[in-house]
Design a protein around this motif. Structure first.
Motif, PDB file in Angstrom:
ATOM      1  N   ARG A  91       0.911  -1.158   0.076  1.00  9.81           N
ATOM      2  CA  ARG A  91      -0.036  -0.108  -0.090  1.00  9.81           C
ATOM      3  C   ARG A  91       0.943   1.237   0.142  1.00  9.81           C
ATOM      4  NH1 ARG A  91      -3.039  -3.324   3.403  1.00  9.81           N
ATOM      5  NH2 ARG A  91      -2.006  -2.618   5.324  1.00  9.81           N
ATOM      6  N   ASP A  92       2.136   1.331   0.817  1.00 14.97           N
ATOM      7  CA  ASP A  92       2.753   2.539   0.871  1.00 14.97           C
ATOM      8  C   ASP A  92       3.717   2.653  -0.499  1.00 14.97           C
ATOM      9  OD1 ASP A  92       1.984   2.892   3.534  1.00 14.97           O
ATOM     10  OD2 ASP A  92       3.963   1.722   4.302  1.00 14.97           O
ATOM     11  N   ALA A  93       4.106   1.343  -0.945  1.00 10.82           N
ATOM     12  CA  ALA A  93       4.812   1.647  -2.389  1.00 10.82           C
ATOM     13  C   ALA A  93       4.017   2.118  -3.444  1.00 10.82           C
ATOM     14  CB  ALA A  93       5.436   0.209  -2.803  1.00 10.82           C
ATOM     15  N   MET A  94       2.670   1.569  -3.314  1.00  5.93           N
ATOM     16  CA  MET A  94       1.849   1.977  -4.654  1.00  5.93           C
ATOM     17  C   MET A  94       1.507   3.513  -4.507  1.00  5.93           C
ATOM     18  SD  MET A  94       0.980  -0.368  -6.628  1.00  5.93           S
ATOM     19  CE  MET A  94       0.922  -2.141  -6.881  1.00  5.93           C
ATOM     20  N   ALA A  95       1.254   3.943  -2.955  1.00 11.83           N
ATOM     21  CA  ALA A  95       0.942   5.501  -2.865  1.00 11.83           C
ATOM     22  C   ALA A  95       1.879   6.433  -3.423  1.00 11.83           C
ATOM     23  CB  ALA A  95       0.782   5.504  -1.411  1.00 11.83           C
ATOM     24  N   GLN A  96       3.286   5.825  -2.752  1.00  6.23           N
ATOM     25  CA  GLN A  96       4.296   6.724  -3.421  1.00  6.23           C
ATOM     26  C   GLN A  96       4.539   6.784  -5.122  1.00  6.23           C
ATOM     27  OE1 GLN A  96       7.674   4.974  -1.314  1.00  6.23           O
ATOM     28  NE2 GLN A  96       6.911   5.331   0.535  1.00  6.23           N
ATOM     29  N   GLU A  97       4.280   5.502  -5.491  1.00  4.97           N
ATOM     30  CA  GLU A  97       4.169   5.689  -6.961  1.00  4.97           C
ATOM     31  C   GLU A  97       3.262   6.473  -7.665  1.00  4.97           C
ATOM     32  OE1 GLU A  97       5.571   4.755 -10.873  1.00  4.97           O
ATOM     33  OE2 GLU A  97       6.540   4.791  -9.056  1.00  4.97           O
ATOM     34  N   LEU A  98       2.279   6.631  -7.120  1.00  6.16           N
ATOM     35  CA  LEU A  98       0.842   7.513  -7.611  1.00  6.16           C
ATOM     36  C   LEU A  98       1.230   8.829  -7.244  1.00  6.16           C
ATOM     37  CD1 LEU A  98      -2.101   5.374  -6.323  1.00  6.16           C
ATOM     38  CD2 LEU A  98      -1.629   5.612  -8.511  1.00  6.16           C
ATOM     39  N   THR A  99       1.878   8.987  -6.042  1.00 11.36           N
ATOM     40  CA  THR A  99       2.479  10.504  -5.868  1.00 11.36           C
ATOM     41  C   THR A  99       3.180  11.061  -7.024  1.00 11.36           C
ATOM     42  OG1 THR A  99       1.815  10.343  -3.727  1.00 11.36           O
ATOM     43  CG2 THR A  99       3.371  12.086  -4.208  1.00 11.36           C
ATOM     44  N   ARG A 100       4.442  10.072  -7.293  1.00 15.25           N
ATOM     45  CA  ARG A 100       5.444  10.482  -8.133  1.00 15.25           C
ATOM     46  C   ARG A 100       4.718  10.727  -9.755  1.00 15.25           C
ATOM     47  NH1 ARG A 100       8.281   8.431 -12.569  1.00 15.25           N
ATOM     48  NH2 ARG A 100       6.944   6.418 -12.481  1.00 15.25           N
ATOM     49  N   ARG A 101       3.610   9.903  -9.901  1.00  9.87           N
ATOM     50  CA  ARG A 101       3.027  10.220 -11.341  1.00  9.87           C
ATOM     51  C   ARG A 101       2.140  11.336 -11.262  1.00  9.87           C
ATOM     52  NH1 ARG A 101       2.070   4.636 -14.316  1.00  9.87           N
ATOM     53  NH2 ARG A 101       3.695   3.387 -13.411  1.00  9.87           N
ATOM     54  N   GLY A 102       1.793  11.932 -10.152  1.00 13.98           N
ATOM     55  CA  GLY A 102       0.901  13.190  -9.957  1.00 13.98           C
ATOM     56  C   GLY A 102      -0.477  12.766 -10.024  1.00 13.98           C
ATOM     57  N   ILE A 103      -0.827  11.492  -9.377  1.00 15.22           N
ATOM     58  CA  ILE A 103      -2.140  10.976  -9.209  1.00 15.22           C
ATOM     59  C   ILE A 103      -2.537  10.895  -7.831  1.00 15.22           C
ATOM     60  CG2 ILE A 103      -3.601   8.971  -9.862  1.00 15.22           C
ATOM     61  CD1 ILE A 103      -1.593   8.000 -11.745  1.00 15.22           C
ATOM     62  N   SER A 104      -3.642  11.684  -7.487  1.00 20.38           N
ATOM     63  CA  SER A 104      -4.079  11.653  -5.944  1.00 20.38           C
ATOM     64  C   SER A 104      -4.481  10.285  -5.771  1.00 20.38           C
ATOM     65  CB  SER A 104      -5.324  12.447  -6.078  1.00 20.38           C
ATOM     66  OG  SER A 104      -6.030  12.485  -4.658  1.00 20.38           O
ATOM     67  N   THR A 105      -3.745   9.953  -4.431  1.00 21.80           N
ATOM     68  CA  THR A 105      -4.244   8.762  -3.701  1.00 21.80           C
ATOM     69  C   THR A 105      -5.678   8.718  -3.371  1.00 21.80           C
ATOM     70  OG1 THR A 105      -3.411   9.825  -1.615  1.00 21.80           O
ATOM     71  CG2 THR A 105      -1.858   8.637  -2.954  1.00 21.80           C
ATOM     72  N   ARG A 106      -6.466   9.691  -3.458  1.00 23.88           N
ATOM     73  CA  ARG A 106      -7.834   9.692  -3.178  1.00 23.88           C
ATOM     74  C   ARG A 106      -8.384   8.867  -4.379  1.00 23.88           C
ATOM     75  NH1 ARG A 106     -10.298  15.308  -1.310  1.00 23.88           N
ATOM     76  NH2 ARG A 106     -12.105  13.813  -1.239  1.00 23.88           N
ATOM     77  N   LEU A 107      -7.850   8.703  -5.795  1.00 18.69           N
ATOM     78  CA  LEU A 107      -8.557   8.250  -6.711  1.00 18.69           C
ATOM     79  C   LEU A 107      -8.182   6.774  -6.711  1.00 18.69           C
ATOM     80  CD1 LEU A 107      -7.613  10.957  -9.291  1.00 18.69           C
ATOM     81  CD2 LEU A 107      -9.645  10.646  -8.138  1.00 18.69           C
ATOM     82  N   LEU A 108      -7.214   6.384  -6.312  1.00 20.59           N
ATOM     83  CA  LEU A 108      -6.732   4.782  -6.106  1.00 20.59           C
ATOM     84  C   LEU A 108      -6.234   4.497  -4.619  1.00 20.59           C
ATOM     85  CD1 LEU A 108      -4.994   4.055  -9.532  1.00 20.59           C
ATOM     86  CD2 LEU A 108      -7.234   3.142  -8.933  1.00 20.59           C
ATOM     87  N   ARG A 109      -6.628   3.256  -4.234  1.00 19.81           N
ATOM     88  CA  ARG A 109      -5.960   2.730  -3.147  1.00 19.81           C
ATOM     89  C   ARG A 109      -5.884   1.244  -3.304  1.00 19.81           C
ATOM     90  NH1 ARG A 109      -9.305   4.314   1.142  1.00 19.81           N
ATOM     91  NH2 ARG A 109     -10.107   2.288   1.223  1.00 19.81           N
ATOM     92  N   ALA A 110      -4.609   0.798  -3.377  1.00 21.15           N
ATOM     93  CA  ALA A 110      -4.368  -0.584  -3.706  1.00 21.15           C
ATOM     94  C   ALA A 110      -4.075  -1.276  -2.339  1.00 21.15           C
ATOM     95  CB  ALA A 110      -3.148  -0.705  -4.373  1.00 21.15           C
ATOM     96  N   ALA A 111      -4.803  -2.490  -2.139  1.00 19.06           N
ATOM     97  CA  ALA A 111      -4.515  -3.348  -0.922  1.00 19.06           C
ATOM     98  C   ALA A 111      -4.183  -4.731  -1.106  1.00 19.06           C
ATOM     99  CB  ALA A 111      -6.055  -3.582  -0.303  1.00 19.06           C
ATOM    100  N   ASP A 112      -3.886  -4.953  -2.632  1.00 24.73           N
ATOM    101  CA  ASP A 112      -3.206  -6.240  -2.962  1.00 24.73           C
ATOM    102  C   ASP A 112      -2.797  -6.033  -4.505  1.00 24.73           C
ATOM    103  OD1 ASP A 112      -5.530  -6.294  -4.421  1.00 24.73           O
ATOM    104  OD2 ASP A 112      -6.315  -8.363  -3.592  1.00 24.73           O
ATOM    105  N   GLY A 113      -2.419  -7.034  -4.955  1.00 24.39           N
ATOM    106  CA  GLY A 113      -1.790  -7.052  -6.304  1.00 24.39           C
ATOM    107  C   GLY A 113      -2.903  -7.405  -7.472  1.00 24.39           C
ATOM    108  N   SER A 114      -3.926  -8.258  -6.998  1.00 24.84           N
ATOM    109  CA  SER A 114      -4.453  -8.858  -7.930  1.00 24.84           C
ATOM    110  C   SER A 114      -5.801  -8.297  -8.151  1.00 24.84           C
ATOM    111  CB  SER A 114      -4.842 -10.300  -7.681  1.00 24.84           C
ATOM    112  OG  SER A 114      -5.631 -10.391  -6.232  1.00 24.84           O
ATOM    113  N   GLY A 115      -6.003  -7.404  -7.125  1.00 19.74           N
ATOM    114  CA  GLY A 115      -7.287  -6.317  -7.249  1.00 19.74           C
ATOM    115  C   GLY A 115      -8.729  -7.031  -6.772  1.00 19.74           C
ATOM    116  N   LEU A 116      -8.350  -8.247  -6.165  1.00 21.94           N
ATOM    117  CA  LEU A 116      -9.619  -9.206  -5.683  1.00 21.94           C
ATOM    118  C   LEU A 116      -9.895  -8.722  -4.167  1.00 21.94           C
ATOM    119  CD1 LEU A 116      -8.793 -12.580  -6.791  1.00 21.94           C
ATOM    120  CD2 LEU A 116     -10.328 -11.078  -7.863  1.00 21.94           C
ATOM    121  N   SER A 117      -9.313  -7.924  -3.495  1.00 22.68           N
ATOM    122  CA  SER A 117      -9.561  -7.518  -2.250  1.00 22.68           C
ATOM    123  C   SER A 117     -10.410  -6.301  -2.287  1.00 22.68           C
ATOM    124  CB  SER A 117      -8.334  -7.036  -1.086  1.00 22.68           C
ATOM    125  OG  SER A 117      -8.931  -6.271  -0.401  1.00 22.68           O
ATOM    126  N   ARG A 118     -11.770  -6.487  -1.369  1.00 28.61           N
ATOM    127  CA  ARG A 118     -12.823  -5.518  -1.453  1.00 28.61           C
ATOM    128  C   ARG A 118     -12.426  -4.129  -0.779  1.00 28.61           C
ATOM    129  NH1 ARG A 118     -17.078  -6.496  -4.540  1.00 28.61           N
ATOM    130  NH2 ARG A 118     -17.622  -8.791  -4.399  1.00 28.61           N
TER     131      ARG A 118
END
Length: 231
Positions: A91-118
């Motif tokens: 979650r931390d690594a994904m948030a840092q990558e989104l910030t690097r790309r200029g994408i707000s972390t309010r638009l995306l939040r990753a809990a896993d790699g497959s996308g199956l987590s609710r």
């Protein structure tokens, strides 16, 4: 054929011992502490495995929508960025990558790699941002080659698009109970101003038996993305 195994480790051990025995290598029984077992003076590799390239792994992951591969790729990304493999670190690594790309972390939040987590949170704008910024990275061509092509291959092979749109829509699908998403790229060869468009289509409540199925909605959407003028 799929078979349920009560003790998979025991089955694996048995198969491994049988395979080694074929090569003349027998399992040495556990020796008492008072008996010293001499170590072998020579060694011979039993197996050499060369992993496919990352581009090939991503391609099979996206074309066939392999959740296990996606999960492992997400954790591998996490280990390279943080030095550890955990979902908290992911979650931390994904948030840092989104910030690097200029994408707000309010638009995306990753809990896993497959996308199956609710616990994953995604918006169409956030998903479009990921694809758009990825096309500016050095691996852009590998990403394009990995996405299923509507009416041609992968999870979109059976998509009923017209000949005019065939081969012009590349998209990754995502499916949960009652929900389906399509995120990808539409090529518009007859539009010099907008020759390529990034899109995200997210559908919900599809288990309520609407007039059109999710696939039918996507087929109409794909046709429009390729042929209709943009507003």
């Amino acid at each position: 054929m799929r078979v349920a195994i009560d003790e998979p480790q025991a089955l694996f051990t048995s198969c491994m011992e049988e395979s080694l025995a074929v090569r003349g290598i027998w399992r040495v029984p556990a020796a008492p502490q008072t008996v010293s077992v001499p170590l072998a003076t020579t060694s011979e590799p039993l197996l050499e495995f060369v992993s496919p390239s990352l581009a090939e792994l991503v391609k099979v992951t996206n074309k066939e929508s392999l959740n296990l591969y996606a999960e492992r790729l997400g954790l591998r990304f996490t280990r390279e960025r943080t030095g550890t493999e955990s979902y908290a670190a992911l979650r931390d690594a994904m948030a840092q990558e989104l910030t690097r790309r200029g994408i707000s972390t309010r638009l995306l939040r990753a809990a896993d790699g497959s996308g199956l987590s609710r616990y994953n949170v995604a918006t169409a704008r956030g998903l479009v941002g990921v694809i758009y910024t990825s096309l500016k990275e050095s691996y852009a061509n590998a990403l394009l080659e990995s996405l299923p092509i509507a009416g041609v291959d992968g999870t979109l092979a059976s998509t009923a698009v017209s000949n005019g749109a065939r081969g012009l829509i590349r998209a990754k699908t995502g499916t949960l109970s009652g929900q389906k998403a399509y995120v990808g790229i539409a090529e518009r060869p007859h539009d010099p101003e907008h020759p390529r468009v990034v899109f995200a289509l997210m559908l919900g409540n599809i288990d309520e038996q609407p007039t059109l199925t999710a696939n039918q909605v996507f087929e109409r959407f794909a046709e429009a993305m390729v042929s209709l003028p943009l507003r």
